[in-house]
Write an enzyme that holds these catalytic residues in place. Structure first.
Site, PDB file in Angstrom:
ATOM      1  N   SER A  24      34.740  77.897  25.908  1.00 46.80           N
ATOM      2  CA  SER A  24      34.330  79.298  25.901  1.00 46.80           C
ATOM      3  C   SER A  24      34.951  79.969  27.297  1.00 46.80           C
ATOM      4  CB  SER A  24      32.697  79.505  26.170  1.00 46.80           C
ATOM      5  OG  SER A  24      32.633  80.753  26.864  1.00 46.80           O
TER       6      SER A  24
ATOM      7  N   TYR B  57      25.539  76.481  31.135  1.00 46.56           N
ATOM      8  CA  TYR B  57      26.623  76.541  30.119  1.00 46.56           C
ATOM      9  C   TYR B  57      28.056  76.725  30.696  1.00 46.56           C
ATOM     10  CZ  TYR B  57      28.531  78.648  25.798  1.00 46.56           C
ATOM     11  OH  TYR B  57      29.105  78.997  24.696  1.00 46.56           O
TER      12      TYR B  57
HETATM   13  P1  NDP Z   1      24.751  78.171  16.838  1.00 52.60           P
HETATM   14  O1  NDP Z   1      23.622  78.210  17.787  1.00 52.60           O
HETATM   15  O2  NDP Z   1      24.938  79.182  15.723  1.00 52.60           O
HETATM   16  O3  NDP Z   1      25.176  76.694  16.393  1.00 52.60           O
HETATM   17  C1  NDP Z   1      25.332  76.042  17.305  1.00 52.60           C
HETATM   18  C2  NDP Z   1      25.103  74.491  16.564  1.00 52.60           C
HETATM   19  O4  NDP Z   1      25.367  73.383  17.335  1.00 52.60           O
HETATM   20  C3  NDP Z   1      23.977  74.279  15.910  1.00 52.60           C
HETATM   21  O5  NDP Z   1      23.946  73.831  14.380  1.00 52.60           O
HETATM   22  C4  NDP Z   1      23.312  73.157  16.571  1.00 52.60           C
HETATM   23  O6  NDP Z   1      22.237  72.314  15.867  1.00 52.60           O
HETATM   24  C5  NDP Z   1      24.535  72.528  17.137  1.00 52.60           C
HETATM   25  N1  NDP Z   1      24.440  71.421  18.024  1.00 52.60           N
HETATM   26  C6  NDP Z   1      23.869  71.732  19.497  1.00 52.60           C
HETATM   27  N2  NDP Z   1      23.753  70.509  19.963  1.00 52.60           N
HETATM   28  C7  NDP Z   1      23.948  69.463  19.076  1.00 52.60           C
HETATM   29  C8  NDP Z   1      24.063  68.119  19.267  1.00 52.60           C
HETATM   30  N3  NDP Z   1      23.608  67.502  20.315  1.00 52.60           N
HETATM   31  N4  NDP Z   1      24.521  67.519  18.312  1.00 52.60           N
HETATM   32  C9  NDP Z   1      24.736  68.272  17.068  1.00 52.60           C
HETATM   33  N5  NDP Z   1      24.666  69.478  16.883  1.00 52.60           N
HETATM   34  C10 NDP Z   1      24.113  70.209  17.935  1.00 52.60           C
HETATM   35  O7  NDP Z   1      26.084  78.748  17.853  1.00 52.60           O
HETATM   36  P2  NDP Z   1      27.494  79.056  17.430  1.00 52.60           P
HETATM   37  O8  NDP Z   1      27.848  78.877  16.018  1.00 52.60           O
HETATM   38  O9  NDP Z   1      27.766  80.337  18.030  1.00 52.60           O
HETATM   39  O10 NDP Z   1      28.255  78.107  18.441  1.00 52.60           O
HETATM   40  C11 NDP Z   1      29.398  77.061  18.182  1.00 52.60           C
HETATM   41  C12 NDP Z   1      30.109  76.590  19.233  1.00 52.60           C
HETATM   42  O11 NDP Z   1      30.799  77.971  19.887  1.00 52.60           O
HETATM   43  C13 NDP Z   1      29.143  76.426  20.463  1.00 52.60           C
HETATM   44  O12 NDP Z   1      29.906  75.243  21.149  1.00 52.60           O
HETATM   45  C14 NDP Z   1      29.440  77.438  21.558  1.00 52.60           C
HETATM   46  O13 NDP Z   1      29.046  77.147  22.674  1.00 52.60           O
HETATM   47  C15 NDP Z   1      30.711  78.074  21.130  1.00 52.60           C
HETATM   48  N6  NDP Z   1      30.798  79.472  21.475  1.00 52.60           N
HETATM   49  C16 NDP Z   1      30.127  80.416  20.837  1.00 52.60           C
HETATM   50  C17 NDP Z   1      30.228  81.869  21.175  1.00 52.60           C
HETATM   51  C18 NDP Z   1      29.335  82.633  20.464  1.00 52.60           C
HETATM   52  O14 NDP Z   1      29.605  84.026  20.759  1.00 52.60           O
HETATM   53  N7  NDP Z   1      28.659  82.583  19.612  1.00 52.60           N
HETATM   54  C19 NDP Z   1      31.212  82.136  22.223  1.00 52.60           C
HETATM   55  C20 NDP Z   1      31.807  81.083  22.789  1.00 52.60           C
HETATM   56  C21 NDP Z   1      31.671  79.662  22.479  1.00 52.60           C
HETATM   57  P3  NDP Z   1      20.675  72.671  16.293  1.00 52.60           P
HETATM   58  O15 NDP Z   1      20.381  73.700  15.349  1.00 52.60           O
HETATM   59  O16 NDP Z   1      20.177  71.137  15.735  1.00 52.60           O
HETATM   60  O17 NDP Z   1      20.483  72.807  17.984  1.00 52.60           O
END
Ligand code: NDP
Length: 227
Positions: free
Chosen positions: A136, A151
């Site tokens: 990010s 974060y």
């Molecule tokens: P979501 O919250 O929709 O999805 C995140 C996913 O990561 C969930 O399925 C969650 O599972 C999973 N997750 C978290 N921790 C773990 C773990 N320990 N093991 C396995 N799975 C895990 O978020 P996004 O799709 O938006 O985010 C995806 C990535 O993009 C992240 O890394 C985020 O930081 C990054 N990002 C997103 C932005 C945005 O604007 N959306 C901006 C910049 C970066 P569970 O439901 O079990 O927690």
């Protein structure tokens, strides 16, 4: 057929990345903690399979890679997408519990670290690999704002690990970090400026780089950004 593993793939950017990679002809292996949600997601994608994986749990990572080695014996693409936010974006440094910062680093950065430690030797064997760490701009030292301390620090750590892994990556293996922009997912919320398809685009680009593509870089929309 190239094998692509995506973490946190039950929803959001991970799921969309899996869908786009499968459309490009890769075999997408969706992984995540919620196995029911994962199965529901995987069933909607052609050319996919799924396996439970909590990247914050070393035993879970080991079990997953043992399964992968036995089932496919190879790994071509790893998308370290799993991540979460900790507390409100408004919380200042003084209000932030250091233990929560450690927890965020554990989940958002050390999880990807563990995955890379297992992935790199497999990729070395195949002489090919693309690792994408979904980071990010909030972790960029050159663009550091205020708030969201756990974060931000977790993503800065992930960026450092990206560079370190790129330096050690074997021939044919590229390791990059990608910021997807502000995307309408559960994390990004409904007011985010981008839809999930365009957010995943830059991730897929880095996951399918040609042999002369970059490594050790930080990208948004396929354009390099400052660390
Ligand atoms: P979501 O919250 O929709 O999805 C995140 C996913 O990561 C969930 O399925 C969650 O599972 C999973 N997750 C978290 N921790 C773990 C773990 N320990 N093991 C396995 N799975 C895990 O978020 P996004 O799709 O938006 O985010 C995806 C990535 O993009 C992240 O890394 C985020 O930081 C990054 N990002 C997103 C932005 C945005 O604007 N959306 C901006 C910049 C970066 P569970 O439901 O079990 O927690």
């Amino acid at each position: 057929m190239r094998i692509a593993v995506i973490t946190g793939a039950a929803k959001g950017l991970g799921l969309e990345t899996a869908r786009q990679l499968s459309n490009l002809g890769l075999r997408a292996i969706l992984t995540g903690r919620d196995e029911t949600a994962l199965a529901q997601a995987g069933e909607r994608i052609e050319n996919a399979e799924w396996h439970g994986l909590d990247v914050a749990d070393a035993a879970s990572v080991a079990t997953f890679f043992d399964w992968l080695a036995e089932r496919h014996g190879r790994l071509d693409v790893l998308v370290n997408n799993a991540g979460r936010v900790y507390g409100g974006h408004g919380a200042s440094l003084l209000q932030t519990d250091p233990e929560v910062v450690l927890e965020a680093i554990q989940n958002n950065a050390i999880g990807a670290f563990r995955m890379m430690q297992r992935a790199l030797p497999m990729m070395a064997q195949g002489g090919y690999g693309r690792i994408v760490n979904v980071s990010s701009g909030m972790g960029a030292l050159t663009d550091m704002g205020m708030g969201a301390v756990p974060y931000r620090v977790s993503k800065t750590t992930l960026n450092a690990l990206t560079l370190l892994a790129a330096r050690e990556a074997p021939a044919g293996v590229k390791v990059n970090a990608v910021c997807p922009g502000w995307v309408r997912t559960d994390m990004g919320g409904p007011n985010a400026t981008r839809d999930v398809e365009s957010g995943a685009h830059g991730i897929v680009w880095a996951a399918t780089l040609a042999d002369d593509g970059p490594t050790g870089g930080f990208f948004r929309d396929s354009a390099e950004i400052a660390w």
